[in-house]
Write a protein that holds these residues in place. Structure first.
Motif, PDB file in Angstrom:
ATOM      1  N   PHE A  57      12.248   6.440   5.221  1.00  0.00           N
ATOM      2  CA  PHE A  57      13.037   6.663   4.014  1.00  0.00           C
ATOM      3  C   PHE A  57      12.297   7.628   3.088  1.00  0.00           C
ATOM      4  O   PHE A  57      11.072   7.593   2.983  1.00  0.00           O
ATOM      5  N   GLU A  58      13.092   8.455   2.425  1.00  0.00           N
ATOM      6  CA  GLU A  58      12.527   9.467   1.533  1.00  0.00           C
ATOM      7  C   GLU A  58      13.092   9.279   0.131  1.00  0.00           C
ATOM      8  O   GLU A  58      14.296   9.096  -0.059  1.00  0.00           O
ATOM      9  N   TYR A  59      12.196   9.348  -0.848  1.00  0.00           N
ATOM     10  CA  TYR A  59      12.582   9.264  -2.260  1.00  0.00           C
ATOM     11  C   TYR A  59      12.398  10.646  -2.875  1.00  0.00           C
ATOM     12  O   TYR A  59      11.297  11.207  -2.854  1.00  0.00           O
ATOM     13  N   LYS A  60      13.482  11.203  -3.409  1.00  0.00           N
ATOM     14  CA  LYS A  60      13.443  12.571  -3.930  1.00  0.00           C
ATOM     15  C   LYS A  60      14.100  12.613  -5.305  1.00  0.00           C
ATOM     16  O   LYS A  60      15.284  12.902  -5.447  1.00  0.00           O
ATOM     17  N   PHE A  78      -2.161   7.830   6.713  1.00  0.00           N
ATOM     18  CA  PHE A  78      -1.817   7.395   8.070  1.00  0.00           C
ATOM     19  C   PHE A  78      -2.506   6.059   8.334  1.00  0.00           C
ATOM     20  O   PHE A  78      -3.735   5.957   8.302  1.00  0.00           O
ATOM     21  N   ILE A  79      -1.694   4.991   8.561  1.00  0.00           N
ATOM     22  CA  ILE A  79      -2.223   3.639   8.765  1.00  0.00           C
ATOM     23  C   ILE A  79      -1.826   3.167  10.160  1.00  0.00           C
ATOM     24  O   ILE A  79      -0.666   2.812  10.390  1.00  0.00           O
ATOM     25  N   VAL A  98       3.811  10.191   2.932  1.00  0.00           N
ATOM     26  CA  VAL A  98       3.582  11.597   2.610  1.00  0.00           C
ATOM     27  C   VAL A  98       4.193  11.895   1.247  1.00  0.00           C
ATOM     28  O   VAL A  98       5.372  11.591   1.005  1.00  0.00           O
ATOM     29  N   ALA A  99       3.389  12.471   0.371  1.00  0.00           N
ATOM     30  CA  ALA A  99       3.863  12.911  -0.942  1.00  0.00           C
ATOM     31  C   ALA A  99       3.626  14.406  -1.065  1.00  0.00           C
ATOM     32  O   ALA A  99       2.540  14.893  -0.737  1.00  0.00           O
ATOM     33  N   ARG A 146       7.771  10.325   1.149  1.00  0.00           N
ATOM     34  CA  ARG A 146       8.281   9.782   2.404  1.00  0.00           C
ATOM     35  C   ARG A 146       7.552   8.490   2.767  1.00  0.00           C
ATOM     36  O   ARG A 146       6.342   8.378   2.597  1.00  0.00           O
ATOM     37  N   PHE A 147       8.336   7.536   3.283  1.00  0.00           N
ATOM     38  CA  PHE A 147       7.791   6.290   3.819  1.00  0.00           C
ATOM     39  C   PHE A 147       8.197   6.211   5.292  1.00  0.00           C
ATOM     40  O   PHE A 147       9.305   5.792   5.623  1.00  0.00           O
TER      41      PHE A 147
END
Length: 337
Positions: free
Chosen positions: A206-209, A278-279, A258-259, A217-218
């Motif tokens: 999912f992406e928050y914009k 990265f986990i 990612v931001a 991004r998650f």
């Protein structure tokens, strides 16, 4: 003689007064105007004929030459930078010095397609720099290949569901010129090469914009393949970038965050920064990696700009300590459009 005359005048006066009183009595009567209107004589109709002509409204098509404009949902930006520096000294220069020449270049290409609810972004970032000092030969100062592609569909005003494919590597061979104690190595040794390492990352999430210049991004479902195709670096890189010795590829599943920000801070200053977390799912948390890449560009004129870039990296597969690089250059920058 006068008596009869006086009597006559008196009679005439009395008769005049009586007539005047009767006239005043008649004028004081109320008149019913409704009765007058009832018995009013209407004038006759006009004998001449009168014709009514209906009004007709008719639609007329007026030819109009339309402007030759087309709506394009594609947007692209190209930025090319070239930096050059040089220094030279005579053999008897009292302050000393080494003749040197350096060249750096960067190329950024970004392509976007925005038509609700679809959103596609493709970004290519290429960086390469080299320097040559007298008596030392040429050495690499910067080297990176980054290619990111993302396709998203809108779920709400600021949320998207996305899928992305990212590739990272380098152009040329990389050598270590320092010993473990920090002194200069007499015999530099090879530690990296093209696709050694190389990373291919597939991510769903999912992406928050909230704005055009920032997105987060998650990637809850992320897979990454690490490549080490040059087996000659095995003995020089103990961890082998996480790839088991004897293998050239290693697969792992993880959560990725990612931001990214790409924004004009002012009329002549622009920043482009990206943070990646990265986990891995099956490894301890100490093996999570952090990477920050940032470029700050300040335009001096239309074609001249000062560029500062830096990278911060923590990845136990490559080193137990924090890694970093920084560069500052003045050169030619061309941006289209």
């Amino acid at each position: 003689m006068f008596k009869p005359l006086l009597k006559l005048l008196f009679l005439l006066l009395f008769f005049g007064i009586a007539i005047s009183a009767e006239a005043q009595k008649t004028d004081s009567l109320k008149v019913d105007t409704n009765l007058l209107n009832k018995y009013r004589i209407e004038p006759g109709k006009n004998a001449l004929p009168f014709r009514f002509r209906p009004i007709q409204i008719k639609e007329e098509l007026v030819p109009v030459n339309l402007l030759d404009y087309k709506v394009s949902y594609w947007h692209k930006n190209v930025l090319f930078g070239l930096n050059f520096s040089q220094s030279a000294f005579s053999n008897n220069y009292s302050a000393g010095g080494v003749n040197a020449i350096a060249l750096g270049s960067n190329f950024d290409y970004k392509l976007e397609y925005n038509k609700s609810p679809r959103d596609f972004t493709s970004e290519l970032n290429l960086i390469y720099g080299i320097s040559k000092n007298k008596g030392q030969g040429s050495r690499k100062t910067n080297d990176r290949i980054f290619f990111d592609n993302k396709l998203a569909t809108q779920l709400s005003k600021h949320w998207f569901f996305y899928g992305s494919l990212t590739f990272e590597s380098q152009f040329d061979k990389g050598f270590n010129y320092s010993n473990a104690d920090g002194t200069e190595a007499q015999n530099p040794y090879l530690i990296s090469n093209f696709m050694s390492p190389g990373y291919l990352t597939e991510s769903l999430g999912f992406e928050y914009k909230p704005t055009k210049y920032f997105d987060l991004r998650f990637g809850t479902g992320t897979a990454r393949q690490t490549f080490v195709l040059d087996t000659t670096i095995y003995h020089n890189q103990p961890s082998n970038y996480g790839v088991p010795i004897g293998h050239t590829i290693y697969n792992e599943l993880a959560v990725q965050v990612v931001a990214a920000i790409d924004k004009d801070l002012s009329k002549n200053i622009h920043i482009n920064a990206r943070y990646a977390l990265f986990i891995p799912y099956i490894q301890p948390f100490v093996y999570m990696s952090h990477r920050v890449d940032a470029t700050l560009t300040a335009k001096v004129s239309r074609l001249i700009a000062v560029t500062m870039n830096g990278t911060f990296l923590y990845d136990k597969h490559t080193s137990n300590a924090v890694q970093g690089t920084e560069g500052l250059a003045l050169g030619v920058v061309y941006k289209f459009p």
